[in-house]
Design a protein around this motif. Structure first.
Motif, mmCIF file in Angstrom:
data_model
loop_
_atom_site.group_PDB
_atom_site.id
_atom_site.type_symbol
_atom_site.label_atom_id
_atom_site.label_comp_id
_atom_site.label_asym_id
_atom_site.label_seq_id
_atom_site.Cartn_x
_atom_site.Cartn_y
_atom_site.Cartn_z
ATOM 1 N N LYS A 167 76.494 33.194 -4.052
ATOM 2 C CA LYS A 167 75.878 32.341 -5.146
ATOM 3 C C LYS A 167 74.603 33.167 -5.709
ATOM 4 N N ARG A 168 73.965 33.642 -4.738
ATOM 5 C CA ARG A 168 72.819 34.406 -5.008
ATOM 6 C C ARG A 168 73.280 35.520 -5.804
ATOM 7 N N MET A 169 73.968 36.271 -5.402
ATOM 8 C CA MET A 169 74.517 37.945 -5.913
ATOM 9 C C MET A 169 75.057 37.600 -7.440
ATOM 10 N N GLU A 170 75.736 36.273 -7.497
ATOM 11 C CA GLU A 170 76.278 35.875 -8.926
ATOM 12 C C GLU A 170 75.127 35.751 -9.733
ATOM 13 N N GLU A 171 74.137 34.884 -9.473
ATOM 14 C CA GLU A 171 73.098 34.445 -10.231
ATOM 15 C C GLU A 171 72.166 35.735 -10.473
ATOM 16 N N LEU A 172 71.995 36.804 -9.905
ATOM 17 C CA LEU A 172 71.709 38.054 -10.108
ATOM 18 C C LEU A 172 72.373 39.150 -10.713
ATOM 19 N N HIS A 173 73.571 38.822 -10.986
ATOM 20 C CA HIS A 173 74.692 39.672 -11.701
ATOM 21 C C HIS A 173 75.077 40.916 -10.927
ATOM 22 N N ILE A 174 74.887 40.612 -9.343
ATOM 23 C CA ILE A 174 75.244 41.814 -8.323
ATOM 24 C C ILE A 174 77.034 41.554 -8.436
ATOM 25 N N PRO A 175 77.632 42.922 -8.419
ATOM 26 C CA PRO A 175 78.893 42.592 -8.399
ATOM 27 C C PRO A 175 79.466 42.487 -7.115
ATOM 28 N N THR A 176 80.191 41.106 -7.083
ATOM 29 C CA THR A 176 80.349 40.754 -5.650
ATOM 30 C C THR A 176 81.765 41.401 -5.254
ATOM 31 N N GLU A 177 82.807 41.807 -6.250
ATOM 32 C CA GLU A 177 83.891 42.403 -6.018
ATOM 33 C C GLU A 177 83.629 43.807 -5.371
ATOM 34 N N GLU A 178 82.521 44.501 -5.755
ATOM 35 C CA GLU A 178 82.279 45.799 -5.709
ATOM 36 C C GLU A 178 81.732 46.044 -4.332
ATOM 37 N N MET A 179 81.189 44.659 -3.950
ATOM 38 C CA MET A 179 80.426 44.651 -2.551
ATOM 39 C C MET A 179 81.336 43.932 -1.453
ATOM 40 N N TRP A 180 82.612 44.037 -1.681
ATOM 41 C CA TRP A 180 83.485 43.111 -0.812
ATOM 42 C C TRP A 180 83.221 43.631 0.637
ATOM 43 N N TRP A 181 82.770 44.815 0.941
ATOM 44 C CA TRP A 181 82.615 45.281 2.321
ATOM 45 C C TRP A 181 81.339 44.683 2.840
ATOM 46 N N PHE A 182 80.206 44.625 2.019
ATOM 47 C CA PHE A 182 79.032 44.149 2.437
ATOM 48 C C PHE A 182 79.436 42.520 2.914
#
Ligand code: 4AD
Ligand code: MG
Length: 479
Positions: free
Chosen positions: A418-433
């Protein structure tokens, strides 16, 4: 074999019985056609070489100039002169490399300024100040590994080239092999990084933390120690575009465990330098006294360097919350007299003037500030119950400001996404994290210690450009 020499540091503590020794080094001074002060960088102390009068021919004498290099064979004897216990009575002097005294830029007699020495950073190691700084820096680096090794942490080499922005602050140096003039374009005119070397847009790492978290969720406790890069345009005495950072990351740690480790770590580094670099620290302490003589009394350090380091070792760091810190600032005489340039109110990112007020004026010792507003901190920090703050901690040091930044990490997948989405951090690219939160997530925490800021603190130097060999700062990448 060429190198049968003894290092000067060792010679100076050897009992002199007339035994034959070989020394090599660079000439610091040459007096009376007879006395050479030779230095090899193992210590700031020179060994005195004594040539019997008449034993050196004219040609050799001419070549013994400041910074010429030489090999001397001779006998180690007790010194007749003052200032040293032993000296070498030369039987053979061989010049290895000449140094033209007309051209050699470093004339030690007239005390070159630190600014000037930055322009000849390739030669400044040959001064006592930089000799001391870089031997201390070496020791601190060694002590980093010693500390974590003793505790069973695994040293991870995290990548220098990455496709992610670990801090989410967008201060990255791009890495590309595309030609700048005619890079391949997408239909909308943007550069097509699919054609680039890695098939995507990449940059130099700003932090090894994210990869560190991956490793910590298997080894439990890891650390990184490597170069990190920030394209922030801060031309200050505390910022580098390329700096070294130590980032431990620990599973099964909360914020308090994290603070305890960070405090123990900093104290370990200081103690190691105090035990192993006493001579260099005493030299640097004296240098600081000399430097501060130019300052008005109230701008000088209250404690000498050694005294300051001992004080830090013997006292607990003060721990306060961000909210308490803001209250202290609002109550401060400095605030009431409008001495702060930047705004103080709950929610603002504290500026260096505020941090320095807290540590230098108010508490007069290192301070750990915790639980910052989430808006001013990175996406990966764990949200507190109040929904407004995160489990962050910064350590502020006198004379430096922020030396450590860290936090407990958000281990709850839903909150993190949720926080990543709020900050427009691409969750798909960070799948490994995010996978670490999917498969056996654990409470975990970590921090980053800016190595150069630590070296500043221990050496008492005031400009970060003087504690890294070849500083990279805006508009400067010489050497
Ligand atoms: O506070 P920062 O940005 O935190 C991180 O990078 C986290 N990923 C650390 C972690 O939790 N693993 O940077 C950490 C420290 C700062 O406290 C400061 O000492 C140093 O790195 N630092 C710099 N040092 C020199 N020049 C710069 N431009 C620096 N930026 C940060
Ligand atoms: Mg920080």
């Amino acid at each position: 074999m060429f190198n049968k020499r003894t290092k000067i540091k060792d010679l100076l503590t050897t009992e002199a019985t007339g035994q034959e020794v070989i020394v090599m080094g660079w000439v610091r001074t040459f007096r009376n056609n007879q006395f050479i002060a030779l230095n090899d960088g193992s210590t700031n102390n020179n060994i005195q070489i004594v040539a019997e009068l008449g034993s050196l021919d004219e040609a050799t004498i001419k070549r013994i100039t400041t910074s010429a290099s030489m090999k001397v064979t001779g006998q180690l004897i007790p010194s007749q002169g003052k200032g040293q216990k032993v000296e070498v009575k030369a039987t053979a002097v061989e010049i290895l490399g000449d140094s033209d005294p007309e051209k050699y830029p470093l004339q030690l007699r007239n005390r070159p300024s630190l600014e000037f020495l930055r322009e000849i950073a390739h030669l400044r190691f040959r001064t006592n100040t930089f000799g001391a700084i870089f031997r201390v820096r070496h020791s601190l680096a060694f002590a980093v590994h010693q500390f974590f090794h003793q505790k069973g942490f695994v040293y991870m080499h995290t990548p220098i080239i990455t496709a992610s922005d670990a801090e989410g602050a967008g201060e990255m140096f791009r890495v590309t092999t595309l030609p700048p003039e005619n890079a391949p374009k997408n239909d909308d005119g943007t550069i097509n990084y699919k054609e680039d070397f890695f098939g995507r847009s990449t940059n130099l790492t700003v932090s090894g933390q994210l990869e560190g978290e991956l490793a910590a969720t298997a080894f439990s406790e890891i650390y990184t120690f490597g170069p990190t890069f920030r394209a922030e345009n801060s031309n200050t005495a505390r910022h580098l575009a390329e700096f070294w950072m130590i980032e431990p990351e620990m599973a099964f740690y909360d914020l308090e465990d994290n603070m305890n480790l960070a405090e123990e770590f900093i104290k370990h580094l200081i103690r190691f330098a105090m035990e192993n670099n006493r001579e260099d620290l005493e030299f640097l302490a004296q240098r600081l006294v000399e430097e501060e003589k130019q300052l008005p009394q109230d701008k000088r350090s209250e404690m000498g360097l050694i005294e300051k380091l001992e004080f830090v070792l013997n006292n607990d760091f003060t721990r306060i919350t961000y909210t308490e810190a803001i209250d202290i600032l609002l109550q401060s005489p400095a605030y009431k007299k409008k001495k702060f340039q930047y705004e103080v109110k709950w929610g603002v990112d504290m500026q260096s003037e505020h941090e320095r007020y807290l540590v230098e004026k108010h508490f007069k010792k290192p301070v750990i500030v915790t639980n910052y507003p989430k808006e001013i901190k990175s996406f990966y920090m764990r949200e507190n119950e109040d929904g407004k703050t995160v489990a962050a901690m910064d350590i502020l040091a006198p004379g430096i400001g922020e030396i450590v930044g860290g936090s407990q990490r958000e281990e709850r997948l839903d909150k993190l996404t949720k926080r990543m989405e709020e900050l427009h951090i691409p969750t798909e690219e960070m799948w490994w994290f995010l996978d670490t939160r999917r498969y056996g997530t654990v409470p975990h925490a970590g921090f980053g210690l800016g190595f150069e800021r630590m070296v500043l603190f221990v050496t008492g130097m005031t400009n970060i450009r003087d504690v890294i060999a070849f500083p990279r700062t805006p508009k400067n990448a010489e050497f």
